[in-house]
Enzyme design. Structure first.
Site, PDB file in Angstrom:
ATOM      1  N   ASP B   8       0.866  -1.244  -0.066  1.00 43.05           N
ATOM      2  CA  ASP B   8       0.012  -0.058  -0.083  1.00 43.05           C
ATOM      3  C   ASP B   8       0.727   1.432   0.103  1.00 43.05           C
ATOM      4  O   ASP B   8       1.746   1.400   0.870  1.00 43.05           O
ATOM      5  CB  ASP B   8      -0.889   0.197   1.329  1.00 43.05           C
ATOM      6  N   ASP B 102      -2.873   2.427  -6.078  1.00 44.18           N
ATOM      7  CA  ASP B 102      -1.787   2.318  -4.988  1.00 44.18           C
ATOM      8  C   ASP B 102      -1.529   1.266  -4.160  1.00 44.18           C
ATOM      9  O   ASP B 102      -1.147   1.299  -2.983  1.00 44.18           O
ATOM     10  CB  ASP B 102      -1.765   3.586  -4.315  1.00 44.18           C
ATOM     11  N   GLU B 103      -2.439   0.142  -4.480  1.00 45.96           N
ATOM     12  CA  GLU B 103      -2.762  -0.975  -3.717  1.00 45.96           C
ATOM     13  C   GLU B 103      -2.632  -2.315  -4.264  1.00 45.96           C
ATOM     14  O   GLU B 103      -3.082  -2.192  -5.495  1.00 45.96           O
ATOM     15  CB  GLU B 103      -3.938  -0.681  -2.889  1.00 45.96           C
TER      16      GLU B 103
END
EC number: 2.7.7.7
Lengths: 367, 355
Positions: B8, B102-103
């Site tokens: 993350d 983003d993860e």
């Protein structure tokens, strides 16, 4: 600008360069072709910022030297649909160019040549001549293994490597790999490796004819260029590190099968009809005297084919994406092929029985 | 036993802006719009000290932190960075399930690097992200997706947390329920009123007792409370729906005003649908958020996008507001499920090279 030329002498360079024209560009000028008239020569340039194509043709210049950019697709469509052997007269004013022949007159809006992007100046540090047929064979033997839109961006292209008298092409999408080597005793090349982007490779295939004529090839740190009597093609390179193919070549293969290529290809393409449309898996069962090929789909329909072979080893069951194997069989020119296998989880090496100019490695599928 | 890593990026958009604009590094920063109804996409850790949070209305954030700097997002840049990060993941495993820009979840069970140590792999991924992009990420390493996701939050920012198989029980017993994805403030309140605040409390209940509290989530929650989660890392997430919504600067008052917005929303949705032309539409629907933030949706079965049908749905949904004005309208379509897809993914596993 005012000049004239025959439809045919324009159509040829126009078709050559239009391959580089960007169709879906956000930059309008990239949909245009740069026309540059100097004395009795017209030079056409098209680019998508990654590729650049340049071609020239003689004209009858009746005005000043000058440059302007013209919408590519419309110009090409007009030229194609005019009658053969028409004499085309071009005359430009501030924001348009008029093309006239007989009773036809077309006015196309132009954009200023000063805004047309140039590929920056660069110098090739490796330079050699190669037969068109050799270059085409080098690329066609491996291009189908290139990745397409992979996050590993350096796989979305072909690695071209030079070393001594050898030139190699390598392409892989992570599931399969293809290598082709050609050598020419007259060459003495430094060890270099570049990655040519996928679009550039497909464009080179379109440009080359399988003929015994030489082209000049230049490689720099960021570009590759091919110069022919009729055109010059430049592509930017992919900036990245291509995986080392030597690490992928399996060493544990101890079971060798040689068989007729066309027969195997027919059997596989038939069986593939009933393989899962998305995954294309087929099962190959190698036994001492026969190879059984089976495929089935989610509707539980089943295909079974048996080929007589000589396979003096332990039985082996292995699955493959049938398209990967068929791509290889279609690329191999010889009539007999050789498979080198190890086990159900290891890759197979496929090559022509006689020469090993091209080598193919395919990873299996768990079915 | 699987080895799953959840990566993350730390306050992703804000961090990219801080990287590219040194003047933003020492001030509270948020990415989002500044209009009176804009919502923040994300904010940096300085802003979080003031109580500013992602998805908070810009106005409220400004009240909490009057000197908060709000900048517009540069999606193109975030997208490019995200592609680079995914390329980094691909060096370790092909089993990557991106959840957003983003993860992502990575299944590194079969990765042989670092002698198969998922902890060292996660460390190396974070190092690579830092060296190549000058951005920090946090990681959770655990035997399943659920634990990995919670673990990645433990040592944020720029940290990682390992929940090894023998520590699962220890970790889970004291886990506040609020940290479980799917349990928001309301559900956790409901559970607390039943005396359940940790996973240990959930274990004491039965699925039957949980169902009235959390609905269909009960069985999964019960399993979670034992640290059990059997979901695979799915390389191809299948999109279930596509929607478009818009928050209006001024509330819409009449049903006619709402219906008049439908063509615009549908046009935008059609653009988004172009990428999914291979999918079959099964349902369409509308969404309304009223001035008091209550939400209603209404959907109908439909094999194609039908503008008149949408208008009818909008009319009925609007009635539910009993005269309340409308701050947000949305339209969506849901796709028919793909046949046999999941089954196929597991039965036809194409093996890849390890470069």
């Amino acid at each position: 600008m005012k000049f004239s030329l025959s439809r045919e002498s324009l159509l040829k360079p126009l078709l050559l360069v239009s391959g580089a024209v960007e169709r879906k560009s956000t930059l309008p000028i990239l949909s245009n072709i740069l026309f540059d008239v100097v004395d009795q020569t017209l030079t056409l340039t098209a680019t998508d910022l990654e590729l650049e194509m340049v071609a020239s043709t003689p004209v009858n210049n009746q005005g000043e030297n000058g440059k302007v950019t013209i919408p590519a697709k419309k110009l090409l469509d007009i030229c194609k649909s005019l009658p053969e052997d028409s004499l085309l007269s071009f005359e430009s004013n501030a924001e348009a160019i008029t093309i006239s022949t007989g009773r036809s007159k077309y006015s196309l809006s132009t954009l200023a040549a000063t805004d047309f992007p140039n590929i920056e100046e660069w110098k090739g540090d490796v330079e050699f001549k190669i037969q068109k047929s050799d270059l085409l064979r080098l690329i066609e033997s491996t291009h189908f293994s290139m990745a397409n839109q992979d996050v590993r961006y350096y796989l979305n292209g072909m690695s071209i490597e030079t070393e001594g008298n050898e030139i190699r092409s390598v392409a892989t999408d992570g599931h399969r790999l293809a290598i082709c080597k050609i050598s020419n005793p007259e060459l003495a090349l430094p060890a270099r490796q570049v990655i040519v982007p996928r679009k550039g490779i497909l464009e080179i295939i379109r440009l080359l004819d399988p003929v015994e004529e030489e082209v000049q090839l230049f490689m720099g740190s960021n570009h590759i260029r091919i110069i022919d009597s009729e055109y010059s093609f430049t592509s930017k390179l992919v900036d990245g590190r291509f995986p080392d193919y030597r690490r992928v070549l399996p060493r544990n293969g101890d079971k060798v099968l040689e068989t007729d290529k066309d027969q195997l290809r027919q059997v596989l393409s038939r069986a593939s009809i009933l393989s899962n449309e998305k995954f294309k898996g087929v099962r190959l069962n190698f036994a001492s005297s026969e190879l059984k090929i089976t495929a089935n789909n989610p509707e539980q329909e089943q295909a079974e084919e048996v080929l007589e072979i000589s396979y003096p080893y332990e039985d082996l069951e292995i699955g493959f994406n049938v398209s990967y194997v068929l791509d290889v069989l279609n690329a191999i020119k010889e009539s007999a092929v050789k498979f080198t296998l190890a086990d159900a989880n290891s890759s197979v090496v496929i090559e022509g029985s006689e020469t090993s100019e091209a080598i193919y490695v395919v990873m299996p599928m768990r079915l | 036993m699987k080895k799953i890593i959840h990566i993350d990026m730390d306050c992703f958009y804000a961090q990219v802006e801080m990287r590219d604009n040194p003047e933003y590094r020492e001030i509270p920063l948020a990415v989002g719009g500044e209009g009176k109804r804009s919502v923040l996409s994300t904010c940096n850790y300085l802003a979080r000290k003031f109580g500013v949070r992602s998805a908070m209305p810009a106005i409220k954030a400004k009240q909490l932190c009057p000197h908060l700097k709000i900048v517009h997002g540069r999606m193109q840049v975030y997208h490019e960075v995200s592609m680079h990060i995914r390329e980094i993941f691909s060096r370790y495993t092909q089993l990557v399930e991106p959840l957003s820009l983003d993860e992502a979840f990575l299944d590194v069970t079969d990765c042989c690097l670092f002698n198969g140590s998922a902890t060292l792999i996660a460390q190396d991924i974070r190092n690579a992200i830092w060296h190549e992009l000058q951005l920090t990420a946090s990681a959770g390493i655990a035997p399943n997706k659920f634990l990995a996701k919670i673990a990645s939050d433990e040592n944020k920012p720029n940290g990682q947390c390992v929940v090894s198989p023998d520590k699962v029980n220890e970790f889970i017993e004291v886990l506040p329920l609020r940290k479980i994805p799917g349990i928001g403030p309301k559900t956790s309140e409901k559970l607390a009123s039943f005396g359940a605040t940790t996973c240990a409390d959930i274990r004491a209940l039965s699925i039957k007792e949980l169902t009235p509290l959390v609905g269909s989530f009960a069985e999964r929650l019960f399993n979670y409370s034992f640290g059990v989660d059997n979901r695979e890392v799915k390389v191809n997430r299948v999109r279930k729906s596509v929607g478009v919504e818009h928050t209006f600067a001024d509330d819409l008052v009449t049903v006619e005003e709402c219906i008049a917005q439908i063509p615009k929303l549908i046009d935008k949705m059609k653009q988004r649908l172009q990428k999914h032309q291979d999918r079959v539409i099964a349902k369409q629907g509308v969404k309304i958020k009223f001035a008091d933030f209550t939400l209603t949706t209404m959907e109908q079965q439909s094999l194609a996008l039908d503008e008149d049908g949408m208008k009818n749905l909008m009319e009925s949904a609007f009635q539910r507001g009993n005269g309340k004005t409308v701050r947000l309208l949305g339209v969506f379509v849901a796709f028919a499920e793909l046949p046999n897809d999941q089954e196929g993914d597991e039965r036809h596993q194409q093996l890849g090279f390890v470069f």
